[in-house]
Design a protein around this motif. Structure first.
Motif, PDB file in Angstrom:
ATOM      1  N   TYR A  34       0.834  -1.208   0.000  1.00 56.39           N
ATOM      2  CA  TYR A  34       0.000   0.000   0.000  1.00 56.39           C
ATOM      3  C   TYR A  34       0.866   1.255   0.000  1.00 56.39           C
ATOM      4  O   TYR A  34       0.623   2.196  -0.773  1.00 56.39           O
ATOM      5  N   ASP A  35       1.892   1.256   0.838  1.00 58.39           N
ATOM      6  CA  ASP A  35       2.757   2.440   0.919  1.00 58.39           C
ATOM      7  C   ASP A  35       3.558   2.644  -0.370  1.00 58.39           C
ATOM      8  O   ASP A  35       3.839   3.780  -0.757  1.00 58.39           O
ATOM      9  N   THR A  36       3.898   1.544  -1.029  1.00 52.71           N
ATOM     10  CA  THR A  36       4.765   1.618  -2.202  1.00 52.71           C
ATOM     11  C   THR A  36       4.004   1.955  -3.474  1.00 52.71           C
ATOM     12  O   THR A  36       4.442   2.791  -4.268  1.00 52.71           O
ATOM     13  N   LYS A  80      16.890  -4.979  -5.513  1.00 54.06           N
ATOM     14  CA  LYS A  80      16.835  -6.081  -6.471  1.00 54.06           C
ATOM     15  C   LYS A  80      15.490  -6.793  -6.539  1.00 54.06           C
ATOM     16  O   LYS A  80      15.152  -7.367  -7.580  1.00 54.06           O
ATOM     17  N   GLU A  81      14.730  -6.796  -5.456  1.00 49.61           N
ATOM     18  CA  GLU A  81      13.528  -7.626  -5.398  1.00 49.61           C
ATOM     19  C   GLU A  81      12.230  -6.838  -5.495  1.00 49.61           C
ATOM     20  O   GLU A  81      11.189  -7.389  -5.855  1.00 49.61           O
ATOM     21  N   LEU A  82      12.272  -5.549  -5.183  1.00 50.23           N
ATOM     22  CA  LEU A  82      11.041  -4.767  -5.121  1.00 50.23           C
ATOM     23  C   LEU A  82      10.238  -4.857  -6.420  1.00 50.23           C
ATOM     24  O   LEU A  82       9.037  -5.155  -6.403  1.00 50.23           O
ATOM     25  N   MET A 221       2.338   6.208  -7.411  1.00 50.65           N
ATOM     26  CA  MET A 221       2.571   6.843  -6.126  1.00 50.65           C
ATOM     27  C   MET A 221       3.713   7.854  -6.166  1.00 50.65           C
ATOM     28  O   MET A 221       3.937   8.572  -5.200  1.00 50.65           O
ATOM     29  N   ASP A 222       4.433   7.916  -7.287  1.00 55.32           N
ATOM     30  CA  ASP A 222       5.484   8.922  -7.419  1.00 55.32           C
ATOM     31  C   ASP A 222       4.860  10.316  -7.466  1.00 55.32           C
ATOM     32  O   ASP A 222       3.881  10.543  -8.182  1.00 55.32           O
TER      33      ASP A 222
END
Length: 292
Positions: A34-36, A80-82, A221-222
């Protein structure tokens, strides 16, 4: 390196396939998602999230979801994983000529009026949440057909998605014949190339259309979408339904900042701006216009 602590790793293909996503780890992941990227993960999504992220556990050789969370939230994991994780959790459903009345309204109402008011200008259109490319290529077909009867009309399309996986598919522009069934026959003849291997059942968008579409990754979200110019038209359909109302309002306000006065935004038929504090007026079912 992985974050400090006892991160248990196994060889890929030999991990515990019965790893269970605990309520605690689900809470950690859902808050992070949610935050990302603004996507809500209610409790009913727990099973779906667990099933999709099992693929990442297998790929990384990680033993448990707790260890996966520890890795994801580490500096290395964020780097690397996001993107890999977000690829797994985002929903990408689209079709050619989806909600066809929108394209009729675009061709017969929006474009003729725009050409009269902007002679010689280039139309700037954004397919926001483009998934595997069906929407921007549909737009490219519709706009190319309009250009045939309107000499001097030109356009460019920006297509974005948060998922690098679907963006690669979109850039390749290769589809199964079953996927292009909604494309009218005359447009298929003009804008689709059959594979030399006819048994493959694959087609590809012609180069002339591919050149009209620019793809890039973008997270809604940016704060800054990085737009070099303001837009005439935005297609953002069946995307904001995954966000809560406060996030929808913030997102639409950001869209508004990137729209020219009088620009249009096309939403999905299950979406509404009712009750949101955004200076957009309805001009057609699920089509809105920026007030001047």
């Amino acid at each position: 390196m992985f974050a400090s602590g006892a991160l248990r790793m196994e060889e890929p293909g030999r991990i515990d396939h019965t790893a269970v996503l605990s309520a605690r780890d689900f809470g950690r992941l859902s808050r992070f998602i949610y935050d990302t990227c603004g996507i809500k993960m209610p409790d009913v999504k727990k099973t779906m999230l667990e099933a999709r992220l099992q693929k990442r556990l297998r790929a990384l050789g990680i033993h448990s979801f707790t260890d996966y969370c520890d890795y994801l939230f580490s500096n290395e994991g964020l780097e690397k994983e996001l993107v890999q994780m977000l690829d797994m959790v985002t929903t990408n459903k689209t079709d050619f000529f989806r909600e066809p009345d929108h394209f009729n309204y675009l061709s017969h109402t929006v474009l003729p009026d725009w050409v009269r008011k902007h002679p010689g200008a280039t139309l700037a259109i954004w397919s926001a949440g483009c998934s595997s490319g069906e929407e921007p290529y549909t737009l490219a077909m519709v706009l190319s057909e309009f250009a045939l009867n309107n000499p001097g009309f030109d356009f460019r399309i920006l297509a974005t998605d948060i998922s690098t996986r679907v963006l690669e598919k979109a850039k390749n522009a290769i589809y199964q014949e079953s996927q292009v069934e909604p494309v009218p026959f005359e447009l298929k003849k003009k804008y689709l190339l059959r594979s030399k291997d006819r048994s493959s059942g694959m087609v590809r968008i012609v180069p002339e259309l591919r050149e009209k579409v620019r793809f890039r990754r973008l997270n809604f979200m940016d704060e800054d979408f990085g737009m070099r110019e303001h837009l005439d038209i935005i297609f953002c359909r069946n995307v904001i339904i995954y966000f809560d109302r406060p996030t929808q309002e913030k997102l639409l306000q950001r869209f508004h900042r990137n729209m020219k006065p009088g620009a249009f935004i096309f939403m999905g038929h299950s979406e509404t701006l009712s009750g949101l504090d955004v200076p957009l007026v309805s001009v057609y079912p699920t089509v809105y216009r920026r007030q001047k």
